[in-house]
Design a protein around this motif. Structure first.
Motif, PDB file in Angstrom:
ATOM      1  N   PHE A 133       0.808  -1.208  -0.013  1.00  0.00           N
ATOM      2  CA  PHE A 133      -0.050   0.043   0.086  1.00  0.00           C
ATOM      3  C   PHE A 133       0.866   1.090  -0.007  1.00  0.00           C
ATOM      4  O   PHE A 133       1.761   1.285   1.009  1.00  0.00           O
ATOM      5  N   CYS A 134       0.686   2.169  -1.017  1.00  0.00           N
ATOM      6  CA  CYS A 134       1.325   3.546  -1.016  1.00  0.00           C
ATOM      7  C   CYS A 134       0.685   4.575  -1.363  1.00  0.00           C
ATOM      8  O   CYS A 134      -0.049   4.351  -2.590  1.00  0.00           O
ATOM      9  N   ASN A 135       0.381   5.696  -0.792  1.00  0.00           N
ATOM     10  CA  ASN A 135      -0.321   6.893  -1.327  1.00  0.00           C
ATOM     11  C   ASN A 135      -1.686   6.396  -1.510  1.00  0.00           C
ATOM     12  O   ASN A 135      -2.340   7.014  -2.462  1.00  0.00           O
ATOM     13  N   GLY A 136      -2.277   5.575  -0.680  1.00  0.00           N
ATOM     14  CA  GLY A 136      -3.825   5.300  -1.169  1.00  0.00           C
ATOM     15  C   GLY A 136      -4.063   4.305  -2.029  1.00  0.00           C
ATOM     16  O   GLY A 136      -5.215   4.105  -2.642  1.00  0.00           O
ATOM     17  N   LYS A 137      -2.995   3.739  -2.670  1.00  0.00           N
ATOM     18  CA  LYS A 137      -3.036   2.545  -3.731  1.00  0.00           C
ATOM     19  C   LYS A 137      -2.618   1.453  -3.278  1.00  0.00           C
ATOM     20  O   LYS A 137      -1.671   1.440  -2.513  1.00  0.00           O
ATOM     21  N   ALA A 163      -6.125  -3.539   3.473  1.00  0.00           N
ATOM     22  CA  ALA A 163      -6.446  -2.618   2.815  1.00  0.00           C
ATOM     23  C   ALA A 163      -7.990  -3.062   2.242  1.00  0.00           C
ATOM     24  O   ALA A 163      -7.970  -4.166   1.874  1.00  0.00           O
ATOM     25  N   LYS A 192      -2.285  -0.361  -8.502  1.00  0.00           N
ATOM     26  CA  LYS A 192      -2.450   0.793  -8.403  1.00  0.00           C
ATOM     27  C   LYS A 192      -4.338   0.970  -7.838  1.00  0.00           C
ATOM     28  O   LYS A 192      -4.692   2.184  -8.232  1.00  0.00           O
ATOM     29  N   THR A 194      -7.310   1.813  -5.814  1.00  0.00           N
ATOM     30  CA  THR A 194      -7.581   2.583  -4.749  1.00  0.00           C
ATOM     31  C   THR A 194      -8.009   1.869  -3.240  1.00  0.00           C
ATOM     32  O   THR A 194      -8.891   0.981  -3.801  1.00  0.00           O
ATOM     33  N   ASP A 196      -8.942   1.903   1.069  1.00  0.00           N
ATOM     34  CA  ASP A 196      -8.787   2.599   2.387  1.00  0.00           C
ATOM     35  C   ASP A 196      -8.019   1.644   3.283  1.00  0.00           C
ATOM     36  O   ASP A 196      -8.007   0.398   3.094  1.00  0.00           O
ATOM     37  N   LEU A 197      -6.902   2.154   4.074  1.00  0.00           N
ATOM     38  CA  LEU A 197      -6.185   1.477   4.911  1.00  0.00           C
ATOM     39  C   LEU A 197      -6.740   1.176   6.197  1.00  0.00           C
ATOM     40  O   LEU A 197      -7.118   2.235   6.846  1.00  0.00           O
TER      41      LEU A 197
END
Length: 297
Positions: A133-137, A163, A192, A194, A196-197
């Protein structure tokens, strides 16, 4: 805390309720779901939610019934005997990892969130970077999600946390892998996507996986015991050389051996459930669950 008498009564009522919900021998519906794109009946899945079954082993503080593994396994034995294809164990596993609004929606049957936790080769995936997970992706892949084509969203494990990814989100590819029984697994690729974590407690995940393994062992015991009952009925009615084949000594010996294996299986399952419900140390609990699941497999 329930007394032993109250607990036995709970188990009896759960079995009776499940037997009414999923009567043995009524396999026309199950056969009708085989080899279909989703593979299970979403309306029946919602009825399970209405019965409160998804929250059966969850604490009352989380909206569950606060019952134990003995009750959970009793329910799954009946569902296994009826060959229900609905993804019950994965639903409860996901509920164990949720909180707040996503949990409420899962328990109410409004949304179906399935866990996507397995990578094809953990060591290889780790070298390649794995699912991350990175920057919401989220990018990466997960495999072997039971009946995953019917999910609204997936709970995807990453090193950063859990995620939550919508099934129809951009960047999500689902490959449906058919199984011999007419169901399927879903293999997922995320490019990539989208997400939510959500926070992921490693101990909670480990405990949830133990419960899922034990629940699967109970479901398989229900399958095996019903198959054995059908076999005995066949031995009593099928005739060869003018007599029921159940009178043949070689088949009697095989039936006895199967009965013994089922008895050992049930003893192992019951012991594992009791160990979990007694709050045994983690290592002891996991050993008991592993023995039950290995015997089931």
């Amino acid at each position: 805390m329930y007394s032993s008498e109250e607990r036995l009564e709970n188990i009896r009522m759960i079995r009776d309720s499940a037997a009414t919900f999923a009567p043995l021998g009524d396999l026309a519906r199950v056969r009708g779901q085989r080899y279909q794109p989703v593979g299970f009946d979403r309306s029946l899945w919602r009825e399970m939610a209405d019965n409160g079954w998804f929250g059966l082993p969850l604490p009352e503080a989380q909206g569950g019934a606060g019952l134990g593994m003995a009750e959970y396994c009793a329910l799954l034995e009946v569902l296994g005997a009826a060959l229900l294809p609905e993804p019950f164990v994965p639903t409860v596993l996901a509920a164990r990892l949720l909180n707040g609004e996503p949990l409420a929606a899962q328990l109410a049957g409004e949304r179906l969130l399935l866990p996507a936790l397995q990578e094809r080769n953990a060591s290889l995936e780790a070298m390649e970077g794995g699912t991350h997970f990175c920057n919401g992706k989220v990018s990466g892949r997960k495999v072997n999600v039971p009946m995953g084509a019917g999910a609204d969203a997936f709970l995807v494990s990453t090193p950063e946390g859990l995620a939550l990814i919508e099934a129809d989100a951009s960047g999500v590819r689902l490959d449906r892998v058919p199984t011999q029984d007419g169901g399927h697994f879903a293999d997922l690729t995320f490019d990539k996507a989208t997400a939510d974590l959500l926070p992921l407690d490693s101990q909670v995940l480990a405990d949830a996986l133990d419960e899922a393994a034990l629940g699967t062992a109970a479901y398989l015991l229900g399958v095996a015991e019903q198959a054995f009952a059908l076999t005995l009925d066949y031995l009593r009615t099928r005739k060869q050389f003018g007599q029921a084949i159940g009178s043949f000594q070689s088949l009697q010996h095989r039936a006895v051996n199967l009965k013994l294996q089922l008895a050992l299986w049930r003893a192992s399952l019951d012991a594992a459930a009791a160990t979990c419900d007694a709050g045994a140390p983690v290592a002891q609990r996991r050993a008991a669950v592993s023995r039950a699941k290995a015997r089931a497999a």
